[in-house]
Motif scaffolding. Sequence first.
Motif, PDB file in Angstrom:
ATOM      1  N   ASP A   8      22.079  40.879  38.457  1.00 31.48           N
ATOM      2  CA  ASP A   8      21.197  40.226  39.432  1.00 31.48           C
ATOM      3  C   ASP A   8      20.997  41.135  40.562  1.00 31.48           C
ATOM      4  N   GLU A   9      22.037  42.102  41.087  1.00 29.53           N
ATOM      5  CA  GLU A   9      21.721  43.024  42.184  1.00 29.53           C
ATOM      6  C   GLU A   9      20.916  43.927  41.753  1.00 29.53           C
ATOM      7  N   VAL A  10      20.898  44.352  40.436  1.00 29.14           N
ATOM      8  CA  VAL A  10      19.850  45.533  40.031  1.00 29.14           C
ATOM      9  C   VAL A  10      18.548  44.813  40.212  1.00 29.14           C
ATOM     10  N   THR A  11      18.331  43.555  39.609  1.00 30.87           N
ATOM     11  CA  THR A  11      17.144  42.840  39.542  1.00 30.87           C
ATOM     12  C   THR A  11      16.457  42.494  41.106  1.00 30.87           C
ATOM     13  N   THR A  12      17.486  42.222  41.890  1.00 29.19           N
ATOM     14  CA  THR A  12      16.908  41.986  43.168  1.00 29.19           C
ATOM     15  C   THR A  12      16.522  43.610  43.888  1.00 29.19           C
ATOM     16  N   LEU A  13      17.263  44.402  43.464  1.00 29.79           N
ATOM     17  CA  LEU A  13      16.771  45.730  44.313  1.00 29.79           C
ATOM     18  C   LEU A  13      15.473  46.089  43.979  1.00 29.79           C
ATOM     19  N   LEU A  14      15.174  46.037  42.405  1.00 33.23           N
ATOM     20  CA  LEU A  14      13.947  46.277  41.801  1.00 33.23           C
ATOM     21  C   LEU A  14      12.854  45.426  42.599  1.00 33.23           C
ATOM     22  N   LEU A  20       8.177  44.627  42.786  1.00 29.70           N
ATOM     23  CA  LEU A  20       7.876  44.014  41.330  1.00 29.70           C
ATOM     24  C   LEU A  20       8.002  42.819  41.802  1.00 29.70           C
ATOM     25  N   ASP A  21       7.173  41.764  40.759  1.00 28.75           N
ATOM     26  CA  ASP A  21       7.583  40.508  41.001  1.00 28.75           C
ATOM     27  C   ASP A  21       8.761  40.057  40.213  1.00 28.75           C
ATOM     28  N   ASP A  22       9.449  38.979  40.286  1.00 28.10           N
ATOM     29  CA  ASP A  22      10.653  38.414  39.574  1.00 28.10           C
ATOM     30  C   ASP A  22      10.550  38.686  38.123  1.00 28.10           C
ATOM     31  N   ALA A  23       9.374  38.478  37.521  1.00 27.12           N
ATOM     32  CA  ALA A  23       9.231  38.428  36.039  1.00 27.12           C
ATOM     33  C   ALA A  23       9.241  39.765  35.603  1.00 27.12           C
ATOM     34  N   ALA A  24       8.758  40.758  36.331  1.00 23.48           N
ATOM     35  CA  ALA A  24       8.745  41.938  35.871  1.00 23.48           C
ATOM     36  C   ALA A  24      10.271  42.655  36.153  1.00 23.48           C
ATOM     37  N   ALA A  25      10.709  42.488  37.271  1.00 27.07           N
ATOM     38  CA  ALA A  25      12.119  43.065  37.419  1.00 27.07           C
ATOM     39  C   ALA A  25      13.219  42.327  36.437  1.00 27.07           C
ATOM     40  N   ILE A  26      12.989  41.167  36.219  1.00 24.41           N
ATOM     41  CA  ILE A  26      13.898  40.429  35.204  1.00 24.41           C
ATOM     42  C   ILE A  26      13.930  41.258  33.924  1.00 24.41           C
ATOM     43  N   ALA A  59      16.887  54.373  38.589  1.00 22.75           N
ATOM     44  CA  ALA A  59      16.722  55.046  37.357  1.00 22.75           C
ATOM     45  C   ALA A  59      15.890  54.186  36.494  1.00 22.75           C
ATOM     46  N   LEU A  60      16.016  52.893  36.491  1.00 22.11           N
ATOM     47  CA  LEU A  60      15.162  51.891  35.591  1.00 22.11           C
ATOM     48  C   LEU A  60      13.881  52.070  36.053  1.00 22.11           C
ATOM     49  N   TYR A  61      13.481  52.057  37.267  1.00 22.56           N
ATOM     50  CA  TYR A  61      12.182  52.069  37.687  1.00 22.56           C
ATOM     51  C   TYR A  61      11.414  53.564  37.324  1.00 22.56           C
TER      52      TYR A  61
END
Length: 89
Positions: A8-14, A20-26, A59-61
């Motif tokens: 969740d933290e990684v998603t929030t940071l993205l 990024l919108d929520d769907a793209a980050a998830i 790194a993911l981005y």
Amino acid sequence: MTYEEFLDEVTTLLYEMYELDDAAAIKLVMDAQANDYFVKHDDLEEMRTPEQARIDAKALYKAKQDRNQTQKKQQQRVQQQRKRKPAAQ
């Protein structure tokens, strides 16, 4: 933090760092998880820190940007090759 909290933290940071919108980050986190990117994080609690979440988000981005750039270059090459080939009659 738990493994789920870490994801969740990684998603929030993205979402926050790269807008990024929520769907793209998830999707980015889920794809990384499906590719076993987070296996060590699941096994080693000491890897589930806010600092590591920031490192992983970056790194993911970056990997996503690199993939997009590679795809764009491949598409340009294909288009150039099509322009060079004479049409079949």
